[in-house]
Design a protein around this motif. Structure first.
Motif, PDB file in Angstrom:
ATOM      1  N   ASP A   1       0.681  19.158 -11.162  1.00  0.00           N
ATOM      2  CA  ASP A   1       0.124  20.649 -11.316  1.00  0.00           C
ATOM      3  C   ASP A   1      -1.007  21.141 -11.145  1.00  0.00           C
ATOM      4  N   GLU A   2      -1.871  21.810 -11.774  1.00  0.00           N
ATOM      5  CA  GLU A   2      -3.264  22.733 -11.876  1.00  0.00           C
ATOM      6  C   GLU A   2      -3.376  21.158 -12.282  1.00  0.00           C
ATOM      7  N   GLY A   3      -4.530  21.016 -11.525  1.00  0.00           N
ATOM      8  CA  GLY A   3      -6.066  20.301 -12.524  1.00  0.00           C
ATOM      9  C   GLY A   3      -5.265  18.502 -11.948  1.00  0.00           C
ATOM     10  N   ASN A   4      -4.249  18.474 -11.272  1.00  0.00           N
ATOM     11  CA  ASN A   4      -3.766  17.349 -10.806  1.00  0.00           C
ATOM     12  C   ASN A   4      -3.728  15.903 -11.469  1.00  0.00           C
ATOM     13  N   GLU A   5      -3.910  16.385 -13.237  1.00  0.00           N
ATOM     14  CA  GLU A   5      -3.580  15.534 -14.116  1.00  0.00           C
ATOM     15  C   GLU A   5      -1.940  15.758 -14.539  1.00  0.00           C
ATOM     16  N   GLY A   6      -0.755  15.625 -14.054  1.00  0.00           N
ATOM     17  CA  GLY A   6       0.374  15.827 -14.303  1.00  0.00           C
ATOM     18  C   GLY A   6       1.694  16.078 -13.108  1.00  0.00           C
ATOM     19  N   GLY A   7       2.572  16.398 -12.569  1.00  0.00           N
ATOM     20  CA  GLY A   7       3.412  16.180 -11.705  1.00  0.00           C
ATOM     21  C   GLY A   7       4.650  15.403 -11.054  1.00  0.00           C
ATOM     22  N   GLU A   8       4.968  15.490  -9.609  1.00  0.00           N
ATOM     23  CA  GLU A   8       6.276  14.647  -9.703  1.00  0.00           C
ATOM     24  C   GLU A   8       5.951  14.151  -8.399  1.00  0.00           C
ATOM     25  N   ILE A   9       5.979  13.085  -8.814  1.00  0.00           N
ATOM     26  CA  ILE A   9       5.447  11.963  -7.866  1.00  0.00           C
ATOM     27  C   ILE A   9       6.434  11.515  -6.867  1.00  0.00           C
ATOM     28  N   VAL A  10       5.905  11.763  -5.107  1.00  0.00           N
ATOM     29  CA  VAL A  10       7.080  10.770  -4.591  1.00  0.00           C
ATOM     30  C   VAL A  10       5.401  10.114  -3.489  1.00  0.00           C
ATOM     31  N   LEU A  11       5.921   8.640  -3.862  1.00  0.00           N
ATOM     32  CA  LEU A  11       5.492   7.714  -3.265  1.00  0.00           C
ATOM     33  C   LEU A  11       5.936   7.477  -1.795  1.00  0.00           C
ATOM     34  N   ASN A  12       5.218   7.085  -0.288  1.00  0.00           N
ATOM     35  CA  ASN A  12       5.791   6.661   0.308  1.00  0.00           C
ATOM     36  C   ASN A  12       4.766   5.719   0.710  1.00  0.00           C
ATOM     37  N   LEU A  13       5.611   4.087   0.838  1.00  0.00           N
ATOM     38  CA  LEU A  13       4.995   3.155   1.394  1.00  0.00           C
ATOM     39  C   LEU A  13       3.700   3.258   3.124  1.00  0.00           C
ATOM     40  N   ILE A  14       3.697   2.760   2.629  1.00  0.00           N
ATOM     41  CA  ILE A  14       2.454   2.384   3.620  1.00  0.00           C
ATOM     42  C   ILE A  14       2.445   1.432   4.632  1.00  0.00           C
ATOM     43  N   ALA A  15       1.992   0.014   3.946  1.00  0.00           N
ATOM     44  CA  ALA A  15       1.760  -0.411   4.705  1.00  0.00           C
ATOM     45  C   ALA A  15       2.405  -1.960   3.906  1.00  0.00           C
TER      46      ALA A  15
ATOM     47  N   TYR B   1       0.572  -1.361  -0.154  1.00  0.00           N
ATOM     48  CA  TYR B   1      -0.197   0.250  -0.045  1.00  0.00           C
ATOM     49  C   TYR B   1       0.969   0.877   0.065  1.00  0.00           C
ATOM     50  N   PHE B   2       0.256   1.992  -0.560  1.00  0.00           N
ATOM     51  CA  PHE B   2       1.310   3.400  -1.153  1.00  0.00           C
ATOM     52  C   PHE B   2      -0.039   4.752  -0.693  1.00  0.00           C
ATOM     53  N   CYS B   3       1.221   5.670  -0.481  1.00  0.00           N
ATOM     54  CA  CYS B   3       0.441   6.856  -0.804  1.00  0.00           C
ATOM     55  C   CYS B   3       1.456   7.933  -1.060  1.00  0.00           C
ATOM     56  N   LEU B   4       0.785   8.556  -1.537  1.00  0.00           N
ATOM     57  CA  LEU B   4       1.576  10.256  -2.066  1.00  0.00           C
ATOM     58  C   LEU B   4       2.152  10.670  -1.218  1.00  0.00           C
ATOM     59  N   ASP B   5       3.550  11.286  -0.872  1.00  0.00           N
ATOM     60  CA  ASP B   5       3.831  11.786  -0.055  1.00  0.00           C
ATOM     61  C   ASP B   5       3.823  13.731  -0.620  1.00  0.00           C
ATOM     62  N   ALA B   6       4.090  14.463   1.298  1.00  0.00           N
ATOM     63  CA  ALA B   6       4.219  15.738   0.215  1.00  0.00           C
ATOM     64  C   ALA B   6       5.689  16.692  -0.694  1.00  0.00           C
ATOM     65  N   ASP B   7       6.335  15.636  -0.622  1.00  0.00           N
ATOM     66  CA  ASP B   7       6.999  15.946  -1.349  1.00  0.00           C
ATOM     67  C   ASP B   7       6.506  16.335  -2.729  1.00  0.00           C
TER      68      ASP B   7
END
Length: 834
Positions: free
Chosen positions: A810-824, A800-806
């Motif tokens: 992009d505006e509209g949430n259809e692009g940008g840089e993704i950083v993931l954190n393992l939840i469990a 399970y993963f989530c997006l990290d604050a880092d």
């Protein structure tokens, strides 16, 4: 602050610490009635020469308490079994005591192990068979109560010989599967029971309604035991006094209290704003806010801000944010400093009553009056008989700044001969000479916790002052001061604190980790501060569920980390969509497909929750698979891709067969794999073929794969179970150097943008609902306390993963840089092959 120990208790606590008990457990044991029995057993077992860890010592203390009927040889046998790792749990100790009491020596090791669950294992199939056999044997009772009786039924299952040593979480999951076959989904049964209860409630209000409870109402009541409110309906919290049930020295005070509260429950969560809240505080928050909510009362958030030397604004801000993150809204946000003037006036009144005095005794002199390091006889201060007028004058001078820190204090005149250290004329006011974040330089003297806490509870008409058991002794001074000043006296009740295996909760030790760079800040996902759990993507509802499932009692506990992780995993299992994430990509080319081949694959976002909808993902000639899913040599125990193997691709109509692969000559790493897609009539694999293994994938065609800047994988920060019990040097040496791994180059399917958009929209809806509720109630509207960590998903076959604050969206949430954190991690499937 917790009271100091008497000399005798401190000496005994030191002895227990030398045997391996943690500071907290050593102190609690030394204070308890069972201290002599515990001392006798640890000495008999020579634990001072060969200490056990704190978790093992908890089992030894259970032997001391419950195994006093055993002879010394039997008790030593059981201690040795704990040391050898044969006995690991409390219920095993209970079974062992019963076995040894009924069995003459010598001990039959095989019979002992079998009776006490030593080395117990069970396959999923065998567990399912035993659960079904139990349900069949108790068919009438099970069908009578259905889901509403699940807690009782599963509890009785755990007592059955055939199921006694099964992991409770695995047993619960197996039992739920059988119940779902018999009675349908649990949520549907709850909704039906609630509807029946609502109908019964409506009928009860009718003029001619019967006063007897209907079966439907009883069923709904039984079903309520499955909710987080169960800890308030049953157990220790259910036995607390009713509003108005706390006796008063002056009965008129209770009349005033009830007139103000209207007979409602009032609680408070009173943290010191000198650090970040941690997992242990989640229990205090859930207990105080939850108890008030359950009884339709109110809970204050009160900052105990009487020590300006250690307080910072960020702590105030994050505490409120944490409370709101967990789903609670304070009735009011207050501060002890709100009452500085009133507290001062009451201190003056205490002096006038002859129950407080100023003293210029040094810290060393006050310690000597308490018996000193030698724990000798106690004696009064020379200032105890000082004229009231002199104390009044000197106390006024303290306020005016006439004394430096340490030169003068105000002490309460209590009982120096009491056996309770909190009654040894403890300090009420001291000179600090520091400005306060709210009152500035108005005050240079500040009240102590012991003077402030009970009086602020009184001012705010708290009906239930709930705190942890280290404050049991402080209750005497709490009640003494309220009675001495003839104010309303709340009742203090104490419950056991929550300590999580592998977690550091000491603010001082946490600060050292942060300042020395051992972690990446207070919100480092490897920590168990609430800001760290939030950043890691742990759902707040899972935290509350964890606390609720533990229940509340007067016993403290070191809870297994696996239990917390399983609660988080269970919550995520039914609430997160599924996506394909390839952590370490290898490019695969399906050589028998044309370069422009494209197939749209429709798949559900959650196989068990159609309401999440479906998504369409592209399947092309070029794919990415994970490096872990390929081996250059085939083997009998590896069912994924390898030379000669045919494997299935998740949600793809036909399997693929290995053709060849390429390696980097300098590193030996596989760089490219060629496979054949078994879709045409000439395929070597027949149409009905079922592959032995299935792997996940992401289309490698341009635009189909979303790059992941970093995927951060976490393991335990500490190697031992109870790092908090280690010394400063030991706990730093206990750090796990492999606790964080950063993976770069991962890819995730582009449906991730759909999940991002939907998750953020749902979070916004929740905020708007809470703000609408606040507007309706005329209370403060809580702002959004969520960030991008609300974007959670299960990476198929990974974790399970989530997006990290880092992450940078992009505006509209259809692009940008993704950083993931393992939840469990995913729940281990014991039946899964390599």
């Amino acid at each position: 602050m917790p009271p100091k120990l008497s000399p005798e208790v401190e000496e005994l606590a030191a002895h227990f610490r030398a045997c391996g008990l943690s500071d907290q457990r050593a102190t609690e044991t030394a204070r308890s009635k069972g201290a002599p029995a515990a001392r006798a057993l640890v000495d008999l077992a020579r634990l001072r020469d060969n200490p056990l860890d704190d978790k093992q010592n908890a089992l030894v203390l259970q032997i001391a308490k419950d195994g006093q009927g055993l002879n010394d040889d039997a008790r030593l046998y059981l201690v040795d079994a704990i040391r050898a790792g044969r006995i690991l749990k409390s219920d095993q100790v209970a079974a062992a005591i019963k076995f040894l009491a009924a069995t003459p020596p010598p001990v039959d090791d095989k019979a002992f192990d079998e009776t006490c669950g030593v080395g117990f294992t069970i396959t999923p199939d065998e567990l399912d068979r035993r659960v079904r056999a139990y349900v069949a044997e108790h068919d009438a009772e099970v069908r009578k109560t259905g889901w509403t009786g699940f807690s009782k039924t599963s509890g009785l299952m755990r007592q059955a010989d055939a199921l006694r040593w099964v992991n409770p979480l695995e047993l619960k999951a197996a039992a739920e599967a059988v119940f779902e076959e018999l009675f349908g989904k649990k949520e549907d049964a709850k909704a039906k029971a609630q509807a029946a209860a609502d109908k019964a409630k409506k009928e009860a209000k009718a003029p001619k309604a019967s006063t007897s409870a209907s079966p439907a109402a009883g069923a709904a009541s039984a079903g309520a035991a499955e909710s987080p409110d169960d800890m308030f309906a049953h157990g220790w919290l259910s036995r607390l006094h009713k509003p108005g049930g706390n006796e008063q020295k002056i009965p008129e005070r209770m009349k005033e209290h009830l007139q103000w509260t209207g007979g409602k429950v009032f609680t408070r969560f009173p943290p010191e704003p000198n650090g970040f809240l941690h997992i242990g505080h989640s229990k205090a928050i859930a207990v105080n806010f939850g108890y008030a909510k359950y009884h339709k009362g109110h809970c204050y958030l009160r900052y105990d801000d009487t020590n300006p030397e250690a307080e910072e604004q960020i702590y105030f801000d994050k505490i409120l944010e944490n409370v709101r993150w967990l789903g609670y809204e304070p009735y009011a946000v207050t501060h002890s400093s709100d009452h500085f003037e009133r507290l001062y006036d009451l201190a003056v009144l205490l002096i006038k009553k002859g129950l407080a005095y100023t003293s210029d005794d040094s810290a060393e002199e006050i310690s000597a009056q308490r018996g000193g390091k030698e724990h000798g006889p106690r004696h009064d201060s020379k200032d105890r008989t000082k004229p009231i007028a002199q104390s009044l004058s000197e106390f006024a001078a303290m306020r005016a700044g006439a004394y430096k820190p340490g030169e003068m204090v105000l002490r309460m005149k209590q009982d120096m001969q009491s056996s309770n250290p909190t009654m040894w004329d403890i300090i009420a006011y001291r000179v600090l000479g520091k400005p306060h974040h709210r009152t500035g330089t108005e005050w240079c003297i500040y009240p102590t916790y012991d003077f402030t806490h009970c009086l602020c509870d009184s001012f705010e008409n708290i009906s239930h002052s709930l705190c942890t058991t280290e404050f049991i002794a402080a209750r005497t001074a709490y009640e003494w001061l309220c009675d001495a000043l003839e104010v309303y006296k709340p009742r203090q009740s104490e419950y056991g604190r929550l300590t999580l295996e592998g977690a550091i909760t000491s603010k001082r030790k946490l600060l050292k980790l942060v300042k020395e760079g051992h972690v990446d800040g207070w919100d480092d996902p490897r920590l168990y501060t609430l800001v760290a759990l939030k950043r890691r993507g742990v759902p707040p509802a899972a935290v509350i569920s964890f606390v609720s499932n533990l229940g509340v009692s007067t016993q403290g506990s070191l809870v297994q980390l696996s239990r917390f992780e399983q609660t988080v995993r269970s919550h995520l299992e039914m609430t997160t969509p599924r996506l394909n994430l390839v952590l370490r990509p290898i490019r695969v080319t399906l050589t028998n497909l044309p370069s422009d081949f494209s197939l749209t694959v429709d798949k559900p976002l959650h196989p068990k929750d159609p309401s999440m909808g479906n998504i369409s993902v592209p399947f092309s000639r070029e794919l990415y698979i994970d490096a872990d899913d390929f081996r250059t040599e085939a083997s009998a125990d590896f069912f994924r891709l390898a030379p000669g193997a045919t494997v299935g691709l998740l949600h793809v109509p036909r399997p693929v067969t290995y053709v060849s692969h390429e390696v980097d000559p300098s590193t030996g790493a596989v760089t490219h794999i060629e496979c054949r897609y078994e879709a045409d009539a000439t395929a070597a694999v027949p149409a009905g073929f079922k592959p032995r293994g299935w792997i996940h994938w992401v289309s490698a065609r341009a635009g189909d794969a979303v790059p992941v800047r970093e995927a951060r994988l976490f393991q335990r920060l500490f190697k031992s179970d109870n790092p908090g019990a280690l010394s400063d040097a030991q706990y730093l040496a206990d750090l796990n150097p492999a606790s964080k791994e950063v993976v770069r180059g991962a890819v995730v399917e582009k449906a991730v943008w759909h999940v991002v958009r939907e998750s953020l929209a749902r979070a916004k809806e929740v905020v708007e609902l809470r703000q609408a509720e606040a507007a309706k109630n005329g209370t403060e509207a809580p702002p959004s306390v969520d960030g991008v960590e609300v974007v959670r998903f299960q990476a198929n076959r990974v974790a399970y993963f989530c997006l990290d604050a880092d992450s940078k969206l992009d505006e509209g949430n259809e692009g940008g840089e993704i950083v993931l954190n393992l939840i469990a991690s995913l729940k281990e499937d014991k039946g899964k092959k390599a």
